[in-house]
Design an enzyme around this catalytic site. Sequence first.
Site, PDB file in Angstrom:
ATOM      1  N   TYR A 195      -2.551  -0.688  10.594  1.00  0.00           N
ATOM      2  CA  TYR A 195      -2.498  -1.118   9.189  1.00  0.00           C
ATOM      3  C   TYR A 195      -1.167  -0.695   8.551  1.00  0.00           C
ATOM      4  O   TYR A 195      -0.500  -1.495   7.893  1.00  0.00           O
ATOM      5  CB  TYR A 195      -3.699  -0.526   8.438  1.00  0.00           C
ATOM      6  CG  TYR A 195      -3.726  -0.816   6.955  1.00  0.00           C
ATOM      7  CD1 TYR A 195      -4.069  -2.076   6.481  1.00  0.00           C
ATOM      8  CD2 TYR A 195      -3.422   0.169   6.020  1.00  0.00           C
ATOM      9  CE1 TYR A 195      -4.100  -2.351   5.117  1.00  0.00           C
ATOM     10  CE2 TYR A 195      -3.462  -0.083   4.660  1.00  0.00           C
ATOM     11  CZ  TYR A 195      -3.800  -1.339   4.211  1.00  0.00           C
ATOM     12  OH  TYR A 195      -3.833  -1.597   2.857  1.00  0.00           O
TER      13      TYR A 195
ATOM     14  N   SER B  38       0.873  -1.177   0.000  1.00  0.00           N
ATOM     15  CA  SER B  38       0.000   0.000   0.000  1.00  0.00           C
ATOM     16  C   SER B  38       0.907   1.223   0.000  1.00  0.00           C
ATOM     17  O   SER B  38       2.068   1.126   0.438  1.00  0.00           O
ATOM     18  CB  SER B  38      -0.845   0.021   1.276  1.00  0.00           C
ATOM     19  OG  SER B  38      -1.536   1.247   1.409  1.00  0.00           O
TER      20      SER B  38
HETATM   21  P1  NAP Z   1     -10.872  -6.358  -0.901  1.00  0.00           P
HETATM   22  O1  NAP Z   1     -11.775  -6.252  -2.072  1.00  0.00           O
HETATM   23  O2  NAP Z   1     -11.415  -6.222   0.482  1.00  0.00           O
HETATM   24  O3  NAP Z   1     -10.018  -7.693  -1.036  1.00  0.00           O
HETATM   25  C1  NAP Z   1      -9.274  -8.224   0.025  1.00  0.00           C
HETATM   26  C2  NAP Z   1      -9.178  -9.707  -0.190  1.00  0.00           C
HETATM   27  O4  NAP Z   1      -8.370 -10.261   0.865  1.00  0.00           O
HETATM   28  C3  NAP Z   1     -10.541 -10.385  -0.115  1.00  0.00           C
HETATM   29  O5  NAP Z   1     -10.584 -11.369  -1.132  1.00  0.00           O
HETATM   30  C4  NAP Z   1     -10.534 -11.026   1.257  1.00  0.00           C
HETATM   31  O6  NAP Z   1     -11.328 -12.198   1.350  1.00  0.00           O
HETATM   32  C5  NAP Z   1      -9.062 -11.393   1.341  1.00  0.00           C
HETATM   33  N1  NAP Z   1      -8.674 -11.796   2.680  1.00  0.00           N
HETATM   34  C6  NAP Z   1      -8.820 -11.139   3.849  1.00  0.00           C
HETATM   35  N2  NAP Z   1      -8.338 -11.872   4.862  1.00  0.00           N
HETATM   36  C7  NAP Z   1      -7.881 -13.029   4.315  1.00  0.00           C
HETATM   37  C8  NAP Z   1      -7.275 -14.198   4.830  1.00  0.00           C
HETATM   38  N3  NAP Z   1      -7.046 -14.365   6.146  1.00  0.00           N
HETATM   39  N4  NAP Z   1      -6.919 -15.188   3.966  1.00  0.00           N
HETATM   40  C9  NAP Z   1      -7.143 -15.053   2.646  1.00  0.00           C
HETATM   41  N5  NAP Z   1      -7.744 -13.994   2.104  1.00  0.00           N
HETATM   42  C10 NAP Z   1      -8.100 -12.989   2.932  1.00  0.00           C
HETATM   43  O7  NAP Z   1      -9.761  -5.205  -0.976  1.00  0.00           O
HETATM   44  P2  NAP Z   1      -8.635  -4.868  -2.075  1.00  0.00           P
HETATM   45  O8  NAP Z   1      -8.614  -3.398  -2.140  1.00  0.00           O
HETATM   46  O9  NAP Z   1      -8.799  -5.628  -3.319  1.00  0.00           O
HETATM   47  O10 NAP Z   1      -7.339  -5.337  -1.271  1.00  0.00           O
HETATM   48  C11 NAP Z   1      -6.301  -6.086  -1.876  1.00  0.00           C
HETATM   49  C12 NAP Z   1      -4.963  -5.639  -1.324  1.00  0.00           C
HETATM   50  O11 NAP Z   1      -4.748  -4.279  -1.698  1.00  0.00           O
HETATM   51  C13 NAP Z   1      -4.868  -5.687   0.204  1.00  0.00           C
HETATM   52  O12 NAP Z   1      -3.607  -6.208   0.574  1.00  0.00           O
HETATM   53  C14 NAP Z   1      -4.991  -4.226   0.614  1.00  0.00           C
HETATM   54  O13 NAP Z   1      -4.330  -3.968   1.835  1.00  0.00           O
HETATM   55  C15 NAP Z   1      -4.309  -3.546  -0.562  1.00  0.00           C
HETATM   56  N6  NAP Z   1      -4.671  -2.137  -0.739  1.00  0.00           N
HETATM   57  C16 NAP Z   1      -5.947  -1.747  -1.047  1.00  0.00           C
HETATM   58  C17 NAP Z   1      -6.232  -0.395  -1.191  1.00  0.00           C
HETATM   59  C18 NAP Z   1      -7.618   0.106  -1.544  1.00  0.00           C
HETATM   60  O14 NAP Z   1      -7.833   1.332  -1.506  1.00  0.00           O
HETATM   61  N7  NAP Z   1      -8.561  -0.716  -1.922  1.00  0.00           N
HETATM   62  C19 NAP Z   1      -5.217   0.565  -1.036  1.00  0.00           C
HETATM   63  C20 NAP Z   1      -3.933   0.123  -0.714  1.00  0.00           C
HETATM   64  C21 NAP Z   1      -3.657  -1.216  -0.578  1.00  0.00           C
HETATM   65  P3  NAP Z   1     -12.819 -12.215   1.952  1.00  0.00           P
HETATM   66  O15 NAP Z   1     -13.713 -11.919   0.809  1.00  0.00           O
HETATM   67  O16 NAP Z   1     -12.960 -13.603   2.473  1.00  0.00           O
HETATM   68  O17 NAP Z   1     -12.866 -11.173   3.039  1.00  0.00           O
END
Ligand code: NAP
Length: 299
Positions: A171, A158
């Site tokens: 976080y 991130s």
């Molecule tokens: P998201 O749609 O909430 O996706 C997160 C994914 O991680 C979901 O598939 C969730 O599964 C999974 N997950 C959570 N805990 C888990 C576990 N214990 N084992 C396996 N899977 C697990 O959010 P996203 O934005 O795509 O996030 C993806 C990555 O991008 C993350 O690492 C996040 O920190 C990073 N990120 C996101 C943003 C943003 O603005 N969206 C910004 C910076 C970084 P479930 O469906 O089961 O919950």
Amino acid sequence: MSSFPTTPEATPGAASATPDATRRTVLITGTSSGIGLAAAIAAARAGWRTIATLRDIGRAGALREAAAEAGVDIDIRQLDVIDERSVAAAVDGVIADHGRLDAVVNNAGAGHVGTLELETVADVREVMEVNFFGVLNVSKAALPHLRATGGRLITVTSVGGVVGQPFNEAYCAAKFAVEGYMESLAPVAGAVGVSVSVVEPGAVATEFVNNIGLDVEGRIAAAGPYADAMRRYVDRTVGQFLDGAQTPAGAAEAVMEALTEERPAFRIQTSRWARDFTGTKLADGDGSAVLGMTTGWVS
Ligand code: NAP
């Protein structure tokens, strides 16, 4: 660092018998939604054998639909990053069924909003568990296989892994930990032929914020002396997501860059905004530029 073809054909002589056994294989965590789902579709479209993992297979509906729409085959498997047995079963299963693992994308992660006086140390540990130790569980299980293929270890961190942000202390600490770990591991892994990269998104329009499960008004009401600062933080963050969030597919392009560039950078931002934002920190020797900026977010 090993060079890596931009197409998923195998290195000559790298693997065996069936044509399928020569197909490059990537395992991605957290593919039920968002960046992980988009990266799985992009990788499959680019010809990779794509192992899309989820902690709950029952949540694979959107992924299956997206794969059908894109006309690609995806191998969907269970993997909970905080459960070492589940991680081992998924990685061993991939090797048993496909014979190789060329890349891992540690994408699974979860957001968290809080601050030290308003949460317990156990809350912080939980955030570290999924965002930091989860990455290590998967990376450790995968590394012997990535060594065998001269593969790639890619982790979605991130901009919060570079710039500490108010009410994101736990976080950001977890994402800083991942960045520090991977930056330290990169030359070591490089010595045995594995390339290591981190991908840094800014705001991306995914389920990320909803998945935090935050009762915003309840939290602010219970925030005591932090209430005004938290209100400003929430208003700013909501505005940022409404105004300028990147699409998951846009963020997944940076994952594909890490996966396919011949010599990927260690640190890859997913947008110009994310590059400028992290650039502030990377050029901020004494910390005054970043604190000047983030103090303005809550005062
Ligand atoms: P998201 O749609 O909430 O996706 C997160 C994914 O991680 C979901 O598939 C969730 O599964 C999974 N997950 C959570 N805990 C888990 C576990 N214990 N084992 C396996 N899977 C697990 O959010 P996203 O934005 O795509 O996030 C993806 C990555 O991008 C993350 O690492 C996040 O920190 C990073 N990120 C996101 C943003 C943003 O603005 N969206 C910004 C910076 C970084 P479930 O469906 O089961 O919950």
